[in-house]
Enzyme design. Structure first.
Site, PDB file in Angstrom:
ATOM      1  N   HIS A 111     -10.245  -5.243  -3.043  1.00 44.14           N
ATOM      2  CA  HIS A 111      -8.893  -5.511  -2.558  1.00 44.14           C
ATOM      3  C   HIS A 111      -8.971  -5.901  -1.090  1.00 44.14           C
ATOM      4  CE1 HIS A 111      -9.878  -1.216  -2.481  1.00 44.14           C
ATOM      5  NE2 HIS A 111      -9.285  -1.176  -1.308  1.00 44.14           N
ATOM      6  N   HIS A 143      -6.997  -5.835   2.306  1.00 42.65           N
ATOM      7  CA  HIS A 143      -5.865  -5.234   3.013  1.00 42.65           C
ATOM      8  C   HIS A 143      -5.289  -6.291   3.948  1.00 42.65           C
ATOM      9  CE1 HIS A 143      -6.848  -0.830   2.275  1.00 42.65           C
ATOM     10  NE2 HIS A 143      -8.041  -1.351   2.046  1.00 42.65           N
ATOM     11  N   ASP A 166       0.847  -1.194   0.000  1.00 43.80           N
ATOM     12  CA  ASP A 166       0.000   0.000   0.000  1.00 43.80           C
ATOM     13  C   ASP A 166       0.884   1.246   0.000  1.00 43.80           C
ATOM     14  OD1 ASP A 166      -3.229   0.539   0.947  1.00 43.80           O
ATOM     15  OD2 ASP A 166      -1.819   2.216   1.054  1.00 43.80           O
ATOM     16  N   GLU A 182     -12.111   3.516  -1.315  1.00 41.87           N
ATOM     17  CA  GLU A 182     -11.644   4.592  -2.203  1.00 41.87           C
ATOM     18  C   GLU A 182     -11.426   4.096  -3.619  1.00 41.87           C
ATOM     19  OE1 GLU A 182      -8.081   6.115  -0.467  1.00 41.87           O
ATOM     20  OE2 GLU A 182      -9.122   6.937   1.277  1.00 41.87           O
TER      21      GLU A 182
HETATM   22  P1  AMP Z   1      -9.763   1.434   0.204  1.00 44.65           P
HETATM   23  O1  AMP Z   1      -9.946   2.686   1.011  1.00 44.65           O
HETATM   24  O2  AMP Z   1     -10.138   0.182   0.934  1.00 44.65           O
HETATM   25  O3  AMP Z   1     -10.407   1.534  -1.163  1.00 44.65           O
HETATM   26  O4  AMP Z   1      -8.206   1.284  -0.010  1.00 44.65           O
HETATM   27  C1  AMP Z   1      -7.513   1.777  -1.110  1.00 44.65           C
HETATM   28  C2  AMP Z   1      -6.056   1.689  -0.759  1.00 44.65           C
HETATM   29  O5  AMP Z   1      -5.303   1.814  -1.944  1.00 44.65           O
HETATM   30  C3  AMP Z   1      -5.582   2.805   0.188  1.00 44.65           C
HETATM   31  O6  AMP Z   1      -5.047   2.205   1.364  1.00 44.65           O
HETATM   32  C4  AMP Z   1      -4.520   3.530  -0.632  1.00 44.65           C
HETATM   33  O7  AMP Z   1      -3.434   3.969   0.143  1.00 44.65           O
HETATM   34  C5  AMP Z   1      -4.117   2.471  -1.643  1.00 44.65           C
HETATM   35  N1  AMP Z   1      -3.582   2.971  -2.911  1.00 44.65           N
HETATM   36  C6  AMP Z   1      -4.133   3.878  -3.731  1.00 44.65           C
HETATM   37  N2  AMP Z   1      -3.374   4.050  -4.827  1.00 44.65           N
HETATM   38  C7  AMP Z   1      -2.323   3.197  -4.691  1.00 44.65           C
HETATM   39  C8  AMP Z   1      -1.175   2.906  -5.488  1.00 44.65           C
HETATM   40  N3  AMP Z   1      -0.962   3.515  -6.667  1.00 44.65           N
HETATM   41  N4  AMP Z   1      -0.295   1.984  -5.037  1.00 44.65           N
HETATM   42  C9  AMP Z   1      -0.494   1.369  -3.863  1.00 44.65           C
HETATM   43  N5  AMP Z   1      -1.561   1.589  -3.068  1.00 44.65           N
HETATM   44  C10 AMP Z   1      -2.445   2.507  -3.471  1.00 44.65           C
END
Ligand code: AMP
Length: 114
Positions: free
Chosen positions: A100, A102, A29, A95
């Site tokens: 995905h 975590h 992440d 977001e």
């Molecule tokens: P969510 O809020 O569950 O949708 O998590 C999305 C996650 O994607 C967040 O923890 C972000 O920090 C992560 N994220 C967004 N863009 C990237 C990227 N380009 N590379 C790695 N992680 C990312």
């Protein structure tokens, strides 16, 4: 709709990839919330947890859990434990609309989550 994760799958943008198989990709992440914070994603686009169909995606989800267990072991957090999280929709804090998992570990997690 394609998300930034599709671009990572297609290698159009870089990510710190820690696991890849035919169906699953895992990468660090970009904004880690714990010493270990990895995102485990399917290569096919499934926007939300509510789009998962057990009869279609059961094997794929199993592969995601297998990847999580392998990574937890490889990274040495399997014995002390870790947390797996799927955020779904607005209230869930999602977001990126490509499901995905975590994988969070390396510190003690609080409950309830914020
Ligand atoms: P969510 O809020 O569950 O949708 O998590 C999305 C996650 O994607 C967040 O923890 C972000 O920090 C992560 N994220 C967004 N863009 C990237 C990227 N380009 N590379 C790695 N992680 C990312």
């Amino acid at each position: 709709m394609a998300t930034i994760f599709s671009k990572i799958i297609d290698k159009e943008i870089s990510a710190d990839i820690v696991f890849e198989s035919d169906n699953v990709l895992a990468f660090k992440d970009i904004k880690p919330q714990a010493p270990v914070h990895i995102l485990i994603i399917p290569k096919i686009e499934i926007p939300k947890v509510t789009d998962i169909k057990g009869e279609v995606h059961a094997v794929l989800l199993g592969e995601m859990f297998d990847a999580a267990n392998k990574l937890a072991k490889d990274l040495g957090i399997d014995k002390n434990g870790f947390r797996l999280v799927f955020n779904c929709g607005n209230d869930g804090g999602q977001e990126v609309y490509h499901i995905h998992m975590h994988l969070l570990g390396g510190r003690h997690m609080q409950w309830p989550p914020g």
